[in-house]
Design a protein around this motif. Sequence first.
Motif, PDB file in Angstrom:
ATOM      1  N   SER A  79      34.726  48.243  28.793  1.00 34.77           N
ATOM      2  CA  SER A  79      34.471  46.887  28.594  1.00 34.77           C
ATOM      3  C   SER A  79      32.800  46.442  29.249  1.00 34.77           C
ATOM      4  O   SER A  79      32.166  46.936  29.967  1.00 34.77           O
ATOM      5  CB  SER A  79      34.960  45.513  28.691  1.00 34.77           C
ATOM      6  OG  SER A  79      36.339  46.171  29.130  1.00 34.77           O
ATOM      7  N   GLU A 122      30.197  42.980  29.446  1.00 35.37           N
ATOM      8  CA  GLU A 122      29.500  41.890  29.955  1.00 35.37           C
ATOM      9  C   GLU A 122      28.181  41.500  29.304  1.00 35.37           C
ATOM     10  O   GLU A 122      27.426  41.403  30.036  1.00 35.37           O
ATOM     11  CB  GLU A 122      30.220  41.154  30.905  1.00 35.37           C
ATOM     12  CG  GLU A 122      32.179  40.924  30.632  1.00 35.37           C
ATOM     13  CD  GLU A 122      32.079  40.083  32.096  1.00 35.37           C
ATOM     14  OE1 GLU A 122      31.785  39.175  32.393  1.00 35.37           O
ATOM     15  OE2 GLU A 122      33.366  40.129  31.949  1.00 35.37           O
ATOM     16  N   GLU A 169      25.437  38.767  30.257  1.00 25.76           N
ATOM     17  CA  GLU A 169      25.677  37.503  29.973  1.00 25.76           C
ATOM     18  C   GLU A 169      24.948  37.026  30.019  1.00 25.76           C
ATOM     19  O   GLU A 169      23.560  37.101  30.410  1.00 25.76           O
ATOM     20  CB  GLU A 169      25.558  37.977  32.213  1.00 25.76           C
ATOM     21  CG  GLU A 169      26.164  36.370  33.323  1.00 25.76           C
ATOM     22  CD  GLU A 169      25.840  36.584  34.794  1.00 25.76           C
ATOM     23  OE1 GLU A 169      24.991  36.363  35.435  1.00 25.76           O
ATOM     24  OE2 GLU A 169      27.165  37.930  35.014  1.00 25.76           O
ATOM     25  N   TRP A 222      34.168  35.320  23.854  1.00 25.67           N
ATOM     26  CA  TRP A 222      32.834  34.141  23.678  1.00 25.67           C
ATOM     27  C   TRP A 222      33.311  33.061  24.820  1.00 25.67           C
ATOM     28  O   TRP A 222      33.701  32.296  24.796  1.00 25.67           O
ATOM     29  CB  TRP A 222      32.135  33.554  23.092  1.00 25.67           C
ATOM     30  CG  TRP A 222      31.206  32.983  22.777  1.00 25.67           C
ATOM     31  CD1 TRP A 222      30.883  31.362  22.869  1.00 25.67           C
ATOM     32  CD2 TRP A 222      29.968  33.019  23.872  1.00 25.67           C
ATOM     33  NE1 TRP A 222      29.518  30.555  23.558  1.00 25.67           N
ATOM     34  CE2 TRP A 222      29.099  31.831  23.385  1.00 25.67           C
ATOM     35  CE3 TRP A 222      28.966  33.985  24.016  1.00 25.67           C
ATOM     36  CZ2 TRP A 222      27.624  31.964  24.452  1.00 25.67           C
ATOM     37  CZ3 TRP A 222      27.464  33.786  24.082  1.00 25.67           C
ATOM     38  CH2 TRP A 222      26.922  32.790  24.331  1.00 25.67           C
ATOM     39  N   ASN A 243      32.727  30.883  31.274  1.00 23.82           N
ATOM     40  CA  ASN A 243      33.613  30.839  32.792  1.00 23.82           C
ATOM     41  C   ASN A 243      33.119  30.074  34.049  1.00 23.82           C
ATOM     42  O   ASN A 243      32.010  29.949  34.571  1.00 23.82           O
ATOM     43  CB  ASN A 243      32.582  32.173  33.346  1.00 23.82           C
ATOM     44  CG  ASN A 243      33.230  33.232  32.917  1.00 23.82           C
ATOM     45  OD1 ASN A 243      34.533  33.460  32.073  1.00 23.82           O
ATOM     46  ND2 ASN A 243      32.308  34.797  32.493  1.00 23.82           N
ATOM     47  N   ASP A 292      35.357  31.558  38.259  1.00 23.88           N
ATOM     48  CA  ASP A 292      35.563  32.684  38.168  1.00 23.88           C
ATOM     49  C   ASP A 292      35.031  33.569  38.730  1.00 23.88           C
ATOM     50  O   ASP A 292      34.594  33.381  40.064  1.00 23.88           O
ATOM     51  CB  ASP A 292      34.417  33.316  37.032  1.00 23.88           C
ATOM     52  CG  ASP A 292      34.516  35.252  36.558  1.00 23.88           C
ATOM     53  OD1 ASP A 292      36.165  35.501  37.278  1.00 23.88           O
ATOM     54  OD2 ASP A 292      33.770  36.003  35.974  1.00 23.88           O
TER      55      ASP A 292
END
Length: 87
Positions: free
Chosen positions: A16, A18, A20, A65, A68, A71
């Motif tokens: 994965s 991400e 940010e 998409w 958050n 989170d």
Amino acid sequence: MTDGEETGTPRALRISFEFEVPRNLKRNIHGTKIEKALDTITERVLGLAEGVFPWASKAVVRRQWVYNWIDEPLEYDLPTNEYNSPK
């Protein structure tokens, strides 16, 4: 499914990423820019897949998409037992 597909243990390697976006970024990120970025990343990873992970027969690409707003991952240590502790 053939008999060969029903035997053995199903396995998958999941990686994965991400990316940010800073909270205070005022720029609007258009959907077409996101799609182009996702297409480029997908093409590059799939182009490498055969050479670096030749055991794979399929790749599943998940595109999300995410906003958050909340989170708060919580991590818990579970009791040690004979299966989860080093021998």
